[in-house]
Design a protein around this motif. Structure first.
Motif, mmCIF file in Angstrom:
data_model
loop_
_atom_site.group_PDB
_atom_site.id
_atom_site.type_symbol
_atom_site.label_atom_id
_atom_site.label_comp_id
_atom_site.label_asym_id
_atom_site.label_seq_id
_atom_site.Cartn_x
_atom_site.Cartn_y
_atom_site.Cartn_z
ATOM 1 N N SER A 155 8.129 -4.757 11.974
ATOM 2 C CA SER A 155 8.607 -4.551 10.602
ATOM 3 C C SER A 155 9.056 -5.874 10.008
ATOM 4 O O SER A 155 9.297 -6.852 10.723
ATOM 5 C CB SER A 155 9.740 -3.521 10.556
ATOM 6 N N VAL A 179 4.743 0.769 3.502
ATOM 7 C CA VAL A 179 6.117 0.675 3.022
ATOM 8 C C VAL A 179 6.966 1.666 3.814
ATOM 9 O O VAL A 179 6.636 2.847 3.906
ATOM 10 C CB VAL A 179 6.208 0.976 1.520
ATOM 11 N N LEU A 180 8.041 1.172 4.394
ATOM 12 C CA LEU A 180 8.985 2.029 5.100
ATOM 13 C C LEU A 180 9.995 2.564 4.077
ATOM 14 O O LEU A 180 10.181 3.754 3.945
ATOM 15 C CB LEU A 180 9.679 1.229 6.209
ATOM 16 N N PHE A 181 10.629 1.652 3.362
ATOM 17 C CA PHE A 181 11.468 1.978 2.207
ATOM 18 C C PHE A 181 11.729 0.689 1.453
ATOM 19 O O PHE A 181 11.738 -0.388 2.040
ATOM 20 C CB PHE A 181 12.790 2.662 2.612
ATOM 21 N N ALA A 182 11.898 0.808 0.135
ATOM 22 C CA ALA A 182 12.113 -0.343 -0.751
ATOM 23 C C ALA A 182 11.082 -1.420 -0.427
ATOM 24 O O ALA A 182 9.896 -1.183 -0.555
ATOM 25 C CB ALA A 182 13.547 -0.846 -0.650
ATOM 26 N N ASN A 183 11.542 -2.611 0.002
ATOM 27 C CA ASN A 183 10.590 -3.683 0.316
ATOM 28 C C ASN A 183 10.474 -3.941 1.822
ATOM 29 O O ASN A 183 9.996 -4.992 2.231
ATOM 30 C CB ASN A 183 10.942 -4.960 -0.445
ATOM 31 N N GLN A 184 10.923 -2.980 2.633
ATOM 32 C CA GLN A 184 10.723 -3.115 4.078
ATOM 33 C C GLN A 184 9.381 -2.484 4.429
ATOM 34 O O GLN A 184 9.081 -1.359 4.029
ATOM 35 C CB GLN A 184 11.824 -2.458 4.894
#
Length: 167
Positions: free
Chosen positions: A125, A144-149
């Motif tokens: 990640s 995309v995991l969440f937001a910009n991660q």
């Protein structure tokens, strides 16, 4: 936040002028080798990365020329995946006049390989700059995991590992 572009996914790294591919090696950068990281040739403060005991810095070199660092990556073992903090190509491997292509892809593939070797199925990640998220989706298969991660899952990690590391 990572800010690198995958210029080309190659089988190793490739000389732009000749098209020749070169066998590479990725190994841990030691404190003694930090003198090879010359100011002005690198954007990031790699000495700071080396000093952080939660991170490990690896260098990419060409087997036939191990004194010249082609690129660097800083990673952290998060006990269930590898987190990429920084990736950087050497200054001579950036821009229109770059010497080699394939450096960032090689380093990301290494992070996936390291994750797999640690039993994390190749999962990696990282935080991405918003403007590069679509690029990472397309070039690395990152999601995309969440937001910009973002995350590279086991399927896409295996593709990168297979491309760069012949068993």
């Amino acid at each position: 936040m990572l800010d690198f572009e995958i210029d080309k996914l190659t089988n190793s790294i490739q000389n732009v002028a000749s098209g020749d591919s070169f066998d590479t090696n990725i190994s841990q950068l030691t404190k003694a080798e930090q003198k090879l990281i010359k100011k002005g040739l690198w954007l990031f403060d790699w000495r700071k990365e080396l000093a952080d005991t939660t991170k490990t810095v690896y260098k990419l070199t060409i087997n036939s020329n191990p004194e010249i660092i082609q690129g660097l990556i800083s990673v952290e073992d998060r006990n269930d995946h590898i987190f990429m903090h920084l990736i950087e190509s050497a200054k001579f491997n950036k821009g229109k006049m770059k010497v080699y292509v394939g450096v960032p892809g090689n380093l990301v593939a290494f992070a996936c390989k390291l994750s797999k070797e640690k039993g994390y199925q190749g999962i990696v990640s990282f935080f991405a700059k918003t403007k590069l998220m679509a690029h990472y989706k397309e070039s690395l298969g990152a999601k995309v995991l969440f937001a910009n991660q973002m995350i590279i899952d086991e399927v896409n990690a295996e593709k990168l590992i297979t491309k760069y590391f012949k068993q």
